[in-house]
Design a protein around this motif. Structure first.
Motif, mmCIF file in Angstrom:
data_model
loop_
_atom_site.group_PDB
_atom_site.id
_atom_site.type_symbol
_atom_site.label_atom_id
_atom_site.label_comp_id
_atom_site.label_asym_id
_atom_site.label_seq_id
_atom_site.Cartn_x
_atom_site.Cartn_y
_atom_site.Cartn_z
ATOM 1 N N ALA A 56 36.240 52.735 34.950
ATOM 2 C CA ALA A 56 35.388 53.770 34.358
ATOM 3 C C ALA A 56 33.991 53.775 34.971
ATOM 4 N N LEU A 57 33.535 52.622 35.455
ATOM 5 C CA LEU A 57 32.210 52.525 36.097
ATOM 6 C C LEU A 57 32.243 53.013 37.532
ATOM 7 N N GLY A 58 33.422 53.449 37.986
ATOM 8 C CA GLY A 58 33.516 53.941 39.356
ATOM 9 C C GLY A 58 33.650 52.838 40.385
ATOM 10 N N GLU A 59 34.204 51.705 39.989
ATOM 11 C CA GLU A 59 34.397 50.578 40.907
ATOM 12 C C GLU A 59 35.891 50.266 41.002
ATOM 13 N N PRO A 60 36.659 51.116 41.714
ATOM 14 C CA PRO A 60 38.110 50.928 41.767
ATOM 15 C C PRO A 60 38.536 49.637 42.469
ATOM 16 N N ILE A 254 25.669 51.188 31.157
ATOM 17 C CA ILE A 254 26.526 50.847 32.300
ATOM 18 C C ILE A 254 26.200 49.447 32.804
ATOM 19 N N PHE A 255 24.894 49.152 32.886
ATOM 20 C CA PHE A 255 24.454 47.824 33.322
ATOM 21 C C PHE A 255 24.949 46.747 32.342
ATOM 22 N N LYS A 638 27.862 47.262 40.581
ATOM 23 C CA LYS A 638 28.841 46.942 41.623
ATOM 24 C C LYS A 638 28.542 45.574 42.254
ATOM 25 N N GLN A 639 27.260 45.209 42.333
ATOM 26 C CA GLN A 639 26.885 43.911 42.893
ATOM 27 C C GLN A 639 27.281 42.771 41.934
#
Length: 802
Positions: A56-60, A254-255, A638-639
């Motif tokens: 959902a966070l866009g990190e497939p 999100i964070f 993402k990091q």
């Protein structure tokens, strides 16, 4: 009157339709159940939620890796357990599948599953009784009920005097007992789920013992979930209070979610699977089938091993041990006893007959060879003796009687005062005594006594000694007689005084408070019924982590209740179905090796949990609190996910790490108190150093802070693994396994390369670090390793770990 011509074909068909096949229910849908078992605990569900959030966070990529971890761990578990259960199923081929029944007035061989109530069984030496039955005709019938009673001595059976189901045990045959001698016609009274065997199996299936590993991982998962949610709630509210209307709520949420996901040790299922599969493979090399994979690690927590006596501690095979020679006996009592043993040619000879024959010397065997059998006299339960009439080559005839000592006292052939001391000494040593008399035509003469013993297995003493070195207590729970069980306990080195031996019925009669007080001091429980075994195991589980080794039908409920259940290959089918581990060779040393292996597995699992809790939470608190002091995110979502992935990369193979002797000399358990103190103390050290990095770089730019903090976090987490992989000082812990060193090096190289490669730097929004910054990061990381070691040493002393 019972019709001994048997049922007609139409009656058989009608009863088969009414009562069903003569078989226990077969476990159905085993594969779906194994798959479902992987998700009974909280942890895999937590990981699936984390994967969904990451997508959902866009990190497939990160989400796919989490799913891969779950899929690999669960698939390997299912594959290993399914394969092991299939191997265990093959062992059922050892059971007899057909039996002779009388139907339509003639004898015919039919599959066991087609037996119905009312069938007339024709049983002979070596047969396994396929259903519960009442004996209608019997000739010299002797049966082995070891699987029900735990006693190695065969029991004589007699025909019932009337056709009633309310008959004594001596007229009844239970499914699973073995015909040792003689033959019988018996009417089937119960089949399938109505047999005594089925009721024990039902008791076993109603008993559930949760895996210690599953319980431990669930507690850790709950702890992570609660701690993370409470901290994130505080951080989100604090950010909103500090920034007020300027707060970017979507970015903050999100964070926070990414930060929460970064805390979860997603490689734990894979670490566990690697550890458990490695253990199962090592077991397989020693001819052991592991049916429940988590039992490999559960063995490491065992601090009390309960075992049946017969067939596990002892050989379940009588051997000749001693004799008392009457002063004027014509022949040695062993020779006389052998002359009365006329069933040695049978498929499964009576244990006393076999033991007598095996004990003969060459000279004694030659003497026996000069006699021939004229007449045999079946065992008389009233007189507790059997007999034979034999004739020597020179024409001398002997009428020999062989039986219990009481028979010869009652016949006035010997006075108790003459042999009382000898008999008492034999009884103290757990030996079975047979008396012998003979009549050569001048009247009965006492010939003497011979004694036999069920000897210890060759590995028993070594196993007991090895268990003691590993601080594992052993308790015998047997259906055998008190005196015999005590003698075995003393010979095995388990019992030093009579207070450590007690009959199960007498123990159960004690008040519950007294039971709890004394149960840990009893090393041998005798005359134990299946129900009492289950009660004892439940009581022992209140104070110990219990492993149970058995083989009889009567062991099934206790096996199911124990934390870890083990059986030998020759175990009854119900016991084997219930067990977690099956020993294909009757070598008890394998169990002690397994306990050692379980402790190594547990130690390596704890290494991963300690390292991930300390590093993940240390970084978690630093990043969360750091977000309160800057207007940007100290590390991008993402990091954070990439950091978690890279630091877990070498930890996945921690299952193959070396373990010191000091780490496995005591039973392993989930010491949550020590684990949480370690996590908080060393986590605080990790947080302090994270703040050092934060303080050095946050003023330069967001990109520099995010990149350098990412690099520093990966390096410090890997150095932490080197330190915390053992609670011993780092110089005494030994080198990590080569695979751990290799993958740690690869992870560091990838970490340094990502910000330097343009397309990966752009994707993860890294900036290229300067050499000065890299040097500073490495120097502080080295200082962090030294500090962790300095803090670890007093911490370990405080926790009393070494």
């Amino acid at each position: 009157m019972i019709n001994l011509n048997g049922l007609s074909s139409s009656e058989v068909a009608e009863r088969l339709a009414r009562y069903g096949p003569n078989a226990l229910p077969v476990a159905r849908y085993r594969l779906p159940k194994l798959i479902f078992r992987q998700f009974r605990g909280i942890f895999n569900i937590l990981l699936l939620c984390a994967a969904g959030i990451t997508f959902a966070l866009g990190e497939p990529i990160d989400g796919s890796f989490i799913l891969l971890f779950v899929f690999l761990g669960s698939s390997l578990n299912v594959f290993q357990e399914y394969k092991s259960n299939a191997a265990a199923d093959k062992l059922k081929s050892y059971l007899v599948r057909t039996v002779t029944v009388r139907r339509d007035g003639r004898d015919q061989e039919v599959p066991n599953e087609e037996i119905v109530p009312g069938d007339i069984l024709k049983l002979e030496s070596g047969d396994i009784v396929p259903a519960d039955a009442i004996i209608q005709e019997a000739r010299d019938l002797l049966v082995d009920e070891t699987t029900f009673t735990g006693e190695s001595i065969p029991v004589d059976k007699q025909a019932a005097t009337e056709a009633t189901h309310d008959v004594a045990d001596e007229h009844r045959l239970l499914q699973g007992v073995v015909i040792i001698r003689g033959n019988a016609l018996a009417e089937v009274t119960a089949t399938g789920t109505q047999t005594r065997l089925a009721s024990i199996a039902a008791t076993a299936s109603s008993v559930q013992a949760e895996s210690e590993l599953v319980i431990g991982v669930d507690r850790i998962s709950t702890f992570i979930l609660r701690t993370t949610l409470i901290t994130l709630l505080f951080v989100v509210l604090a950010n909103i209070l500090i920034d007020g209307r300027n707060t970017n709520i979507p970015d903050l949420l999100i964070f926070a979610i990414a930060l929460a996901v970064s805390v979860i040790p997603e490689a734990l299922p894979l670490v566990l699977t690697f550890s458990l599969s490695r253990g199962a493979l090592q077991f397989a090399r020693k001819h052991v089938i592991v049916k429940r994979l988590t039992s490999v690690q559960d063995l490491g927590s065992v601090n009390l091993l309960c075992t049946d006596k017969t067939g596990t501690i002892t050989e379940n095979r009588l051997v000749y041990r001693n004799n008392y020679l009457a002063p004027k006996s014509l022949l040695h009592p062993l020779v006389l006893a052998r002359l009365a043993a006329y069933h040695l040619e049978e498929h499964n000879p009576e244990p006393f007959d076999r033991a007598t024959d095996e004990a003969l010397s060459v000279e004694q065997r030659a003497i026996v060879g000069t006699f021939r059998l004229l007449e045999e006299e079946a065992f008389d339960p009233e007189l507790r003796s059997n007999g034979a009439v034999v004739c020597r080559d020179d024409g001398i005839r002997l009428h020999i009687r062989r039986g219990s000592p009481e028979y010869f006292f009652d016949q006035g052939l010997i006075e108790h005062e003459q042999v009382g001391t000898w008999l008492a000494d034999e009884e103290r040593q757990g030996r079975r005594v047979l008396g012998i008399s003979y009549d050569d035509g001048s009247g009965a003469q006492f010939g003497g006594f011979v004694s036999f013993v069920d000897t210890l297995k060759a590995t028993t003493n070594a196993t007991v000694a090895a268990a003691r070195r590993l601080n594992v207590a052993i308790t015998i729970i047997t259906g055998d007689a008190l005196m015999v069980a005590e003698a075995v306990g003393r010979e095995a080195g388990l019992v030093t005084n009579s207070d450590e031996v007690m009959g199960a019925t007498a123990f159960m009669a004690l008040p519950m408070q007294e039971q709890r007080k004394r149960i840990g001091m009893i090393r041998v429980f005798a005359r134990t019924s299946p129900e009492q075994k289950l009660e004892l195991i439940d009581l022992l589980k209140e104070q110990y982590t219990v492993g149970f080794l058995g083989e009889g039908i009567n062991d099934a409920p206790a096996l199911k209740a124990a934390h870890v259940s083990m059986v030998v290959e020759s175990a009854a089918d119900v016991a084997r179905e219930t067990a977690d581990i099956v020993l294909l060779k009757n070598d008890l040393r394998v169990i002690i090796d397994g306990i050692r292996l379980g402790r190594e597995t547990h130690a390596n699992t704890l290494k991963y949990i300690r390292a991930t809790l300390v590093s993940n939470f240390g970084n978690f608190y630093a990043v969360a609190i750091g977000s309160l002091f800057v207007s940007f995110l100290p590390m991008l979502p993402k990091q954070l996910l990439l950091l978690n992935l890279l630091s877990d990369f070498p930890m996945m193979v921690i299952a193959f790490d070396r373990v010191s002797e000091k780490e496995i000399d005591r039973p392993q358990s989930w010491d949550f108190h020590s684990l949480y103190i370690t996590f908080m103390t060393l986590g605080l050290v990790s947080t302090v150093f994270d703040f050092v990095y934060f303080g050095l770089f946050y003023r330069i730019s967001p990109g520099v802070l995010q990149t350098n903090w990412f690099i520093a976090s990966v390096i410090t987490e890997l150095l932490l693994l080197v330190s915390i992989r053992s609670l011993l000082p780092i110089e005494k812990a030994g080198w990590p396994a080569p695979i751990v060193i290799i993958l740690s090096t690869v992870a560091i190289v990838i970490t340094l390369a990502l910000p330097l490669i343009p397309w990966t730097a752009a994707f993860f929004e890294f900036t290229s670090p300067s050499l000065a910054h890299l040097g500073l990061i490495v120097a502080i990381a080295a200082l962090y390793l030294v500090t962790t070691e300095l803090v670890k040493r007093p911490l370990v002393r405080f926790l009393g770990k070494h």
